[in-house]
Design a protein around this motif. Structure first.
Motif, short mmCIF file in Angstrom:
data_model
loop_
_atom_site.label_atom_id
_atom_site.label_comp_id
_atom_site.label_asym_id
_atom_site.label_seq_id
_atom_site.Cartn_x
_atom_site.Cartn_y
_atom_site.Cartn_z
N CYS A 106 0.88 -1.18 0.00
CA CYS A 106 0.00 0.00 0.00
C CYS A 106 0.91 1.23 0.00
O CYS A 106 1.57 1.49 1.01
N PRO A 107 0.98 1.97 -1.10
CA PRO A 107 1.90 3.11 -1.16
C PRO A 107 1.54 4.29 -0.26
O PRO A 107 2.31 5.23 -0.15
N ARG A 108 0.40 4.24 0.39
CA ARG A 108 0.03 5.28 1.36
C ARG A 108 -0.45 4.59 2.63
O ARG A 108 -1.47 3.88 2.61
N LEU A 109 0.28 4.80 3.72
CA LEU A 109 -0.08 4.23 5.02
C LEU A 109 -0.62 5.32 5.92
O LEU A 109 -0.09 6.44 5.93
N CYS A 110 -1.65 5.01 6.68
CA CYS A 110 -2.23 6.00 7.57
C CYS A 110 -2.94 5.32 8.74
O CYS A 110 -3.18 4.13 8.72
N ASN A 111 -3.26 6.11 9.74
CA ASN A 111 -4.07 5.70 10.87
C ASN A 111 -4.18 6.88 11.81
O ASN A 111 -3.80 8.00 11.46
N MET A 112 -4.66 6.60 13.02
CA MET A 112 -4.80 7.62 14.07
C MET A 112 -3.98 7.15 15.28
O MET A 112 -3.90 5.95 15.53
N VAL A 113 -3.41 8.11 16.00
CA VAL A 113 -2.67 7.81 17.22
C VAL A 113 -3.19 8.73 18.32
O VAL A 113 -3.40 9.93 18.09
N HIS A 114 -3.42 8.17 19.48
CA HIS A 114 -3.90 8.92 20.64
C HIS A 114 -2.90 10.02 20.96
O HIS A 114 -1.69 9.77 21.03
N ALA A 115 -3.37 11.22 21.17
CA ALA A 115 -2.48 12.35 21.45
C ALA A 115 -1.64 12.13 22.71
O ALA A 115 -0.56 12.71 22.84
N LYS A 116 -2.11 11.29 23.62
CA LYS A 116 -1.37 11.00 24.85
C LYS A 116 -0.30 9.92 24.67
O LYS A 116 0.49 9.68 25.58
N THR A 130 4.04 11.77 8.68
CA THR A 130 3.54 13.11 8.95
C THR A 130 2.46 12.98 10.02
O THR A 130 1.55 12.16 9.89
N ILE A 131 2.57 13.78 11.07
CA ILE A 131 1.61 13.77 12.17
C ILE A 131 0.77 15.06 12.05
O ILE A 131 1.31 16.16 12.11
N GLU A 132 -0.53 14.91 11.88
CA GLU A 132 -1.41 16.07 11.73
C GLU A 132 -1.88 16.58 13.09
O GLU A 132 -1.69 15.93 14.11
N GLU A 133 -2.50 17.75 13.07
CA GLU A 133 -3.05 18.33 14.29
C GLU A 133 -4.14 17.40 14.85
O GLU A 133 -4.85 16.74 14.08
N PRO A 134 -4.29 17.35 16.16
CA PRO A 134 -5.27 16.42 16.74
C PRO A 134 -6.72 16.87 16.51
O PRO A 134 -7.00 18.07 16.42
N THR A 135 -7.59 15.87 16.42
CA THR A 135 -9.02 16.10 16.34
C THR A 135 -9.70 15.14 17.31
O THR A 135 -9.12 14.12 17.70
N GLN A 136 -10.93 15.45 17.68
CA GLN A 136 -11.66 14.59 18.59
C GLN A 136 -12.16 13.35 17.86
O GLN A 136 -12.72 13.46 16.77
N GLN A 137 -11.94 12.18 18.46
CA GLN A 137 -12.33 10.91 17.88
C GLN A 137 -12.80 9.98 18.97
O GLN A 137 -12.53 10.19 20.15
N PHE A 147 -2.06 10.24 11.13
CA PHE A 147 -0.69 10.19 10.62
C PHE A 147 -0.68 9.47 9.28
O PHE A 147 -1.55 8.65 9.01
N HIS A 148 0.30 9.81 8.44
CA HIS A 148 0.38 9.17 7.12
C HIS A 148 1.81 9.22 6.58
O HIS A 148 2.61 10.07 6.98
N LEU A 149 2.08 8.31 5.67
CA LEU A 149 3.37 8.20 5.00
C LEU A 149 3.12 7.67 3.61
O LEU A 149 2.35 6.72 3.44
N GLU A 150 3.75 8.27 2.61
CA GLU A 150 3.60 7.82 1.23
C GLU A 150 4.94 7.36 0.68
O GLU A 150 5.98 7.95 1.00
#
Length: 153
Positions: A106-116, A130-137, A147-150
């Motif tokens: 998969c040439p683009r990997l992503c997911n979510m990581v707990h801000a803590k 790349t780690i993006e700004e946090p959002t409520q989930q 987060f994502h990586l290509e």
């Protein structure tokens, strides 16, 4: 020395019983799952999964779920045991090739990581995500970073 092996129920149960507090908090915040529920469901839905072993003890479990064939995106995940921190250097050097292999699938990997989950965020940055700004989930609306990586061809 660390090695990569196919997951088994016994190895998954050992990781679940000794899961890092940050990972326990993350899976509860994201889905209200227990460590065992999260590892077992991750194993079931993953197209690729492996357990990292150190001195014949399971340390962490990786997984990749193909999400979208057209875009080539996949969800990457990792949950670990407390004892994994004893193998931090070996794990770091050997985790890059695993991520590189996942990027060939998969040439683009992503997911979510707990801000803590500071340890995981540092590891993801070290790998080049790349780690993006946090959002409520999640059910409790806690903060998570996407987060994502290509793959660069």
């Amino acid at each position: 020395m660390v090695e990569f092996v196919k997951p088994t129920v016994e190895l998954i149960e050992k990781i679940a019983a000794d899961m890092r507090d940050e990972d326990v908090a993350e899976i509860w915040a994201s889905h209200h799952h227990t460590p065992l529920e999260s590892l077992m469901s991750g194993w079931e839905v993953s197209d690729l999964s492996t357990i990292v072993m150190g001195d014949d003890e399971p340390l962490v479990m990786f997984g990749l779920v193909k999400k979208d064939i057209l875009s080539g995106s996949g969800t990457v995940w990792l949950l670990g045991a407390n004892r994994a921190m004893q193998y931090k250097r070996e794990f770091l050097t050997q985790s890059k090739p695993v991520i590189d292999e996942m990027l060939t699938i998969c040439p683009r990997l992503c997911n979510m990581v707990h801000a803590k989950n500071k340890t995981s965020i540092r590891w993801l940055r070290w790998l080049g995500f790349t780690i993006e700004e946090p959002t409520q989930q999640g059910p409790d609306k806690e903060l998570f970073h996407r987060f994502h990586l290509e793959r660069c061809d």
